[in-house]
Scaffold this motif. Sequence first.
Motif, PDB file in Angstrom:
ATOM      1  N   LEU A  61      -1.188   8.311 -11.639  1.00  0.00           N
ATOM      2  CA  LEU A  61      -1.144   8.117 -10.182  1.00  0.00           C
ATOM      3  C   LEU A  61      -0.343   9.221  -9.506  1.00  0.00           C
ATOM      4  CD1 LEU A  61       1.626   6.711  -8.683  1.00  0.00           C
ATOM      5  CD2 LEU A  61       1.008   4.903 -10.247  1.00  0.00           C
ATOM      6  N   THR A  89      -5.940   6.395 -11.423  1.00  0.00           N
ATOM      7  CA  THR A  89      -4.598   5.911 -11.037  1.00  0.00           C
ATOM      8  C   THR A  89      -4.075   4.770 -11.902  1.00  0.00           C
ATOM      9  OG1 THR A  89      -5.649   4.412  -9.441  1.00  0.00           O
ATOM     10  CG2 THR A  89      -4.866   6.543  -8.590  1.00  0.00           C
ATOM     11  N   VAL A 111      -1.927   1.862  -9.410  1.00  0.00           N
ATOM     12  CA  VAL A 111      -2.397   1.539  -8.062  1.00  0.00           C
ATOM     13  C   VAL A 111      -3.924   1.528  -8.051  1.00  0.00           C
ATOM     14  CG1 VAL A 111      -0.357   2.563  -6.967  1.00  0.00           C
ATOM     15  CG2 VAL A 111      -2.411   3.949  -7.275  1.00  0.00           C
ATOM     16  N   GLU A 112      -4.494   0.840  -7.058  1.00  0.00           N
ATOM     17  CA  GLU A 112      -5.949   0.791  -6.890  1.00  0.00           C
ATOM     18  C   GLU A 112      -6.329   1.601  -5.660  1.00  0.00           C
ATOM     19  OE1 GLU A 112      -7.593  -3.162  -6.825  1.00  0.00           O
ATOM     20  OE2 GLU A 112      -9.386  -2.489  -5.745  1.00  0.00           O
ATOM     21  N   ILE A 119       5.466   3.164   2.097  1.00  0.00           N
ATOM     22  CA  ILE A 119       4.737   1.983   1.632  1.00  0.00           C
ATOM     23  C   ILE A 119       4.554   1.025   2.812  1.00  0.00           C
ATOM     24  CG2 ILE A 119       4.705   0.065  -0.010  1.00  0.00           C
ATOM     25  CD1 ILE A 119       6.520   1.740  -1.832  1.00  0.00           C
ATOM     26  N   ILE A 150       6.584   2.546 -10.279  1.00  0.00           N
ATOM     27  CA  ILE A 150       5.215   2.203  -9.882  1.00  0.00           C
ATOM     28  C   ILE A 150       4.293   2.668 -11.005  1.00  0.00           C
ATOM     29  CG2 ILE A 150       3.428   2.431  -8.113  1.00  0.00           C
ATOM     30  CD1 ILE A 150       6.097   1.186  -7.145  1.00  0.00           C
ATOM     31  N   THR A 159       4.001  -2.818 -11.636  1.00  0.00           N
ATOM     32  CA  THR A 159       5.348  -2.263 -11.451  1.00  0.00           C
ATOM     33  C   THR A 159       6.249  -2.650 -12.631  1.00  0.00           C
ATOM     34  OG1 THR A 159       6.085  -4.251 -10.276  1.00  0.00           O
ATOM     35  CG2 THR A 159       5.227  -2.457  -8.913  1.00  0.00           C
ATOM     36  N   VAL A 179       0.836  -1.214   0.000  1.00  0.00           N
ATOM     37  CA  VAL A 179       0.000   0.000   0.000  1.00  0.00           C
ATOM     38  C   VAL A 179       0.867   1.258   0.000  1.00  0.00           C
ATOM     39  CG1 VAL A 179      -1.786   1.270   1.239  1.00  0.00           C
ATOM     40  CG2 VAL A 179      -1.817  -1.233   1.226  1.00  0.00           C
ATOM     41  N   LEU A 180       0.714   2.047  -1.055  1.00  0.00           N
ATOM     42  CA  LEU A 180       1.424   3.324  -1.151  1.00  0.00           C
ATOM     43  C   LEU A 180       0.624   4.393  -0.408  1.00  0.00           C
ATOM     44  CD1 LEU A 180       3.685   5.106  -2.440  1.00  0.00           C
ATOM     45  CD2 LEU A 180       2.139   5.414  -4.395  1.00  0.00           C
ATOM     46  N   ALA A 234      -3.341   3.647  -1.563  1.00  0.00           N
ATOM     47  CA  ALA A 234      -3.794   2.807  -2.668  1.00  0.00           C
ATOM     48  C   ALA A 234      -2.906   1.574  -2.787  1.00  0.00           C
ATOM     49  CB  ALA A 234      -3.756   3.599  -3.972  1.00  0.00           C
ATOM     50  N   LYS A 235      -3.497   0.502  -3.273  1.00  0.00           N
ATOM     51  CA  LYS A 235      -2.771  -0.766  -3.439  1.00  0.00           C
ATOM     52  C   LYS A 235      -1.970  -0.761  -4.742  1.00  0.00           C
ATOM     53  CE  LYS A 235      -5.073  -4.655  -4.443  1.00  0.00           C
ATOM     54  NZ  LYS A 235      -5.921  -5.854  -4.206  1.00  0.00           N
ATOM     55  N   ILE A 236      -0.725  -1.147  -4.638  1.00  0.00           N
ATOM     56  CA  ILE A 236       0.136  -1.221  -5.826  1.00  0.00           C
ATOM     57  C   ILE A 236      -0.245  -2.456  -6.650  1.00  0.00           C
ATOM     58  CG2 ILE A 236       2.507  -1.509  -6.638  1.00  0.00           C
ATOM     59  CD1 ILE A 236       3.392  -0.013  -4.051  1.00  0.00           C
TER      60      ILE A 236
END
Length: 209
Positions: A139, A133, A103-104, A161, A100, A41, A24-25, A36-38
């Motif tokens: 993002l 994002t 992200v979600e 993170i 990155i 990448t 999670v960023l 948000a979830k990565i």
Amino acid sequence: MGKLPREFYNKDSLIVAKELLGKVLVHEVNGQKIFAKIVETEAYMGVEDKAAHSYGGRRTPRVEIMYGGPGFSYVYFIYGMYYCFNVVTREEGTPQAVLIRAVEPMGGIEFMAQNRFKKPHHELKKSQIIGLTNGPGKLCGAFLIDKDLNGEDLCGSKLYIEEGQEEEFAIVSCKRVGIPNTGEAKDYLWRFYIKDNKYVSVKDEKNVH
DNA sequence: ACCGCGATGCCCT
DNA sequence: GGGCATCGCGGTA
């Protein structure tokens, strides 16, 4: 949830890029917390990687941060308009990074909607909700990541993170995006994403697990 | 859905 | 002066 320690980043980008999926960023800015979830990448493997800014040991002011220790941000400006956010990996003197790419959103979604589209979230079209994002430049817009955050310590309390929830997912490996003039490097399968996630920027049909 | 293209400024040779 | 780890738009289907 636990913040990732510096040792997490002190590995080859190929390892870190895969391990960052599902993490999670977080950006704490203007009294708001965006997280948000990565989900996507890319690994940039440094001196040996023709697509990396540090290829061949190139050491210019822009890429200097990549030569420092692990766990710092590398933010660069591209196409006159966008920023891209990377995490520096490996020990001092070995210039690798992980881009990155998507992200979600999990929290601070209203703030992201304002940052990206200057509108409240409920006025966004479906494509705009995904578009918050689902790309490296997008993002950065949603997260207010710009040049001022280049060199930020990801073990600090502003941009960092965290561990995500325990979760099962399949990882897709495929070619990196947007590096046509890099010889054999353009064909390396150094992009990674969470299979079937809606926020992945470019799906690859013929992919490898 | 997919495709082509222009935007726009910094970095580095 | 050329190129760039991108994006959004407007066209055609």
